[in-house]
Design an enzyme around this catalytic site. Structure first.
Site, mmCIF file in Angstrom:
data_model
loop_
_atom_site.group_PDB
_atom_site.id
_atom_site.type_symbol
_atom_site.label_atom_id
_atom_site.label_comp_id
_atom_site.label_asym_id
_atom_site.label_seq_id
_atom_site.Cartn_x
_atom_site.Cartn_y
_atom_site.Cartn_z
ATOM 1 N N ARG A 135 86.351 89.671 -47.930
ATOM 2 C CA ARG A 135 86.368 88.508 -47.032
ATOM 3 C C ARG A 135 85.972 88.862 -45.602
ATOM 4 O O ARG A 135 85.560 87.998 -44.828
ATOM 5 C CB ARG A 135 87.729 87.802 -47.053
ATOM 6 C CG ARG A 135 87.705 86.521 -46.206
ATOM 7 C CD ARG A 135 88.984 85.718 -46.270
ATOM 8 N NE ARG A 135 90.188 86.476 -46.195
ATOM 9 C CZ ARG A 135 90.654 87.064 -45.077
ATOM 10 N NH1 ARG A 135 89.988 86.969 -43.944
ATOM 11 N NH2 ARG A 135 91.775 87.745 -45.105
ATOM 12 N N TYR A 148 68.380 67.970 -43.160
ATOM 13 C CA TYR A 148 68.879 68.067 -44.534
ATOM 14 C C TYR A 148 70.165 67.224 -44.634
ATOM 15 O O TYR A 148 71.005 67.267 -43.715
ATOM 16 C CB TYR A 148 69.138 69.546 -44.875
ATOM 17 C CG TYR A 148 70.024 69.719 -46.069
ATOM 18 C CD1 TYR A 148 69.618 69.277 -47.325
ATOM 19 C CD2 TYR A 148 71.286 70.297 -45.953
ATOM 20 C CE1 TYR A 148 70.445 69.406 -48.429
ATOM 21 C CE2 TYR A 148 72.118 70.435 -47.052
ATOM 22 C CZ TYR A 148 71.694 69.982 -48.282
ATOM 23 O OH TYR A 148 72.514 70.101 -49.371
ATOM 24 N N ASP A 163 67.254 75.727 -38.564
ATOM 25 C CA ASP A 163 67.368 75.970 -40.003
ATOM 26 C C ASP A 163 65.966 76.339 -40.489
ATOM 27 O O ASP A 163 65.051 75.512 -40.500
ATOM 28 C CB ASP A 163 67.884 74.692 -40.685
ATOM 29 C CG ASP A 163 68.035 74.855 -42.196
ATOM 30 O OD1 ASP A 163 67.305 75.668 -42.784
ATOM 31 O OD2 ASP A 163 68.872 74.135 -42.786
ATOM 32 N N LYS A 176 67.559 79.110 -51.692
ATOM 33 C CA LYS A 176 66.207 78.579 -51.890
ATOM 34 C C LYS A 176 65.172 79.708 -51.989
ATOM 35 O O LYS A 176 65.242 80.501 -52.886
ATOM 36 C CB LYS A 176 65.903 77.602 -50.750
ATOM 37 C CG LYS A 176 67.006 76.554 -50.515
ATOM 38 C CD LYS A 176 67.141 75.643 -51.708
ATOM 39 C CE LYS A 176 68.099 74.481 -51.549
ATOM 40 N NZ LYS A 176 69.429 74.700 -51.074
HETATM 41 C C1 PLP Z 1 66.983 72.795 -45.410
HETATM 42 C C2 PLP Z 1 68.312 73.079 -46.050
HETATM 43 N N1 PLP Z 1 69.287 73.628 -45.312
HETATM 44 C C3 PLP Z 1 70.505 73.891 -45.842
HETATM 45 C C4 PLP Z 1 70.802 73.580 -47.159
HETATM 46 C C5 PLP Z 1 72.187 73.864 -47.692
HETATM 47 O O1 PLP Z 1 72.182 75.035 -48.457
HETATM 48 P P1 PLP Z 1 73.259 75.396 -49.597
HETATM 49 O O2 PLP Z 1 73.077 74.409 -50.711
HETATM 50 O O3 PLP Z 1 72.909 76.812 -49.957
HETATM 51 O O4 PLP Z 1 74.607 75.277 -48.984
HETATM 52 C C6 PLP Z 1 69.812 73.009 -47.958
HETATM 53 C C7 PLP Z 1 70.122 72.673 -49.360
HETATM 54 O O5 PLP Z 1 69.418 71.970 -50.035
HETATM 55 C C8 PLP Z 1 68.541 72.748 -47.401
HETATM 56 O O6 PLP Z 1 67.565 72.188 -48.122
#
Ligand code: PLP
Length: 359
Positions: free
Chosen positions: A24, A78, A150, A175
């Site tokens: 952790r 997102y 992001d 991803k």
């Molecule tokens: C652009 C983007 N950021 C963050 C996330 C969140 O990621 P996670 O599902 O690994 O928590 C996603 C998920 O689809 C995403 O497409």
């Protein structure tokens, strides 16, 4: 890198409490190896891996912002991040304003003395808009606020935010970084002082990555360059094909000359990633039929994996967003998003062609 599947480690003579290694606390051998790898992928000072992309995003925001602070955030994000900002931040006493990613004068009007950070996405999901990132970085620097982006969609192969001056780059490692749609993980990469503070917060919140998943993510990253360069090339060919097809009324892909921010994307990115979205002349019914008729792409949310996935974001990634917000942002019910995988491009073109012919 082997898997060090051990919760804790023997205490060495002469070491203290702060030398304790425990999963952790994000400091076991698999964590440390990945932190180094992630930081070097974006030429950054430091990095931290987390249990999911949302763990990275939420922990970063919960560290940089406290009750009474204010956040400027890009308008089309997102869905999970949008919901975190609109539903959770206010409950914690944090205010926010959404901003138009291409209007620095508006940011100037909305910034407040208590604004602590500006939050962007490199390319937005699902509309693939490219913000004025150079202006965002200048704006944050001039005001001494933290710039966060992001970078999940382009991933480090195509764009490395710290090289351009972003303070923090956030990732859903689920991803492109992992690429095989078989784990959930997150990462944040950037300034060492910020990563250190966020690591302490993650230690408290408990959003750590398990060593086995860290091993899988590490292994996925070994092929990220080859995968993503293929996806870049394949998506560009598919986007060009779709652009010329009479059944398609709109295509969103920053690699196309017709994209409103193409020149900016060309300047910033080494490739345009594998994500695109489109509207069909036949609207919602045609969108549903297209998805039904496709043989190779699988109907599923998520993105960045080796298999081509197709979805209507209004029913999946952005279903949690209020319908009026989706409408205002241009995420219509008929919008179809495609995450191009690593299948043979000719096979995909042939399959998409036959599905469009059947509409
Ligand atoms: C652009 C983007 N950021 C963050 C996330 C969140 O990621 P996670 O599902 O690994 O928590 C996603 C998920 O689809 C995403 O497409």
């Amino acid at each position: 890198m082997p898997i060090f599947q051990s919760t804790m480690y023997e205490v060495e003579p002469g070491t203290g409490y702060h030398d304790t290694r425990y999963i952790r606390l994000n400091n076991t051998p698999n964590h440390l190896a990945l932190h180094q790898k992630m930081a070097s992928l974006e030429n950054a000072e430091d990095a931290l891996v987390t249990a999911s992309g949302m763990a990275a995003i939420s922990s970063a925001l919960m560290t940089i912002l406290s009750a009474g602070d204010h956040l400027l955030a890009q308008e089309c994000l997102y869905g999970g991040t949008h919901n975190l900002i609109t539903q959770d931040l206010p409950a914690w006493g944090i205010q926010f304003d959404f901003i138009d990613a291409n209007d620095p004068d508006q940011w100037q009007r909305l910034v407040r003395p208590n604004t602590k950070a500006i939050y962007m996405e490199t390319m937005t999901n699902p509309l693939l808009e490219v913000a004025d990132h150079e202006a965002v970085i200048r704006f944050a620097r001039d005001r001494g606020i933290v710039s966060m982006v992001d970078n999940t969609i382009p991933c480090p192969v195509n764009f490395r935010p710290p090289e351009w001056g972003y303070d923090l780059s956030l990732h859903s490692g689920t991803k492109y970084l992992n690429g095989h749609s078989d784990l959930v993980a997150g990462a944040l990469i950037g300034r060492a002082d910020l990563v250190r503070k966020i690591r302490h917060r993650v230690n408290h919140l408990g959003g750590c990555l398990d060593p086995h998943t860290a091993f899988l993510l590490h292994r996925g990253i070994k092929t990220v360059g080859v995968r993503v360069r293929h996806q870049n090339a394949s998506a560009l060919r598919i986007a060009r094909f779709l652009q010329d097809h009479p059944a398609v009324s709109k295509i969103n892909f920053p690699g196309l000359e017709s994209h409103p921010q193409h020149a900016r994307a060309q300047r910033l990115f080494e490739g345009y990633a594998g994500l695109l979205s489109l509207e069909l002349v036949g609207g919602l019914e045609a969108a549903k039929r297209l998805i039904e008729k496709l043989r190779i792409p699988i109907e599923a949310p998520s993105l960045g994996g080796v298999e081509t996935l197709v979805t209507r974001p209004s029913t999946t990634s952005h279903a949690g967003m209020a319908p009026e917000d989706r409408k205002r942002l241009g995420i219509t019910d008929s919008l179809v998003r495609v995450s191009v995988g690593i299948e043979d491009t000719e096979d995909l073109l042939e399959d998409i062609g036959q599905a469009l012919e059947s509409l």
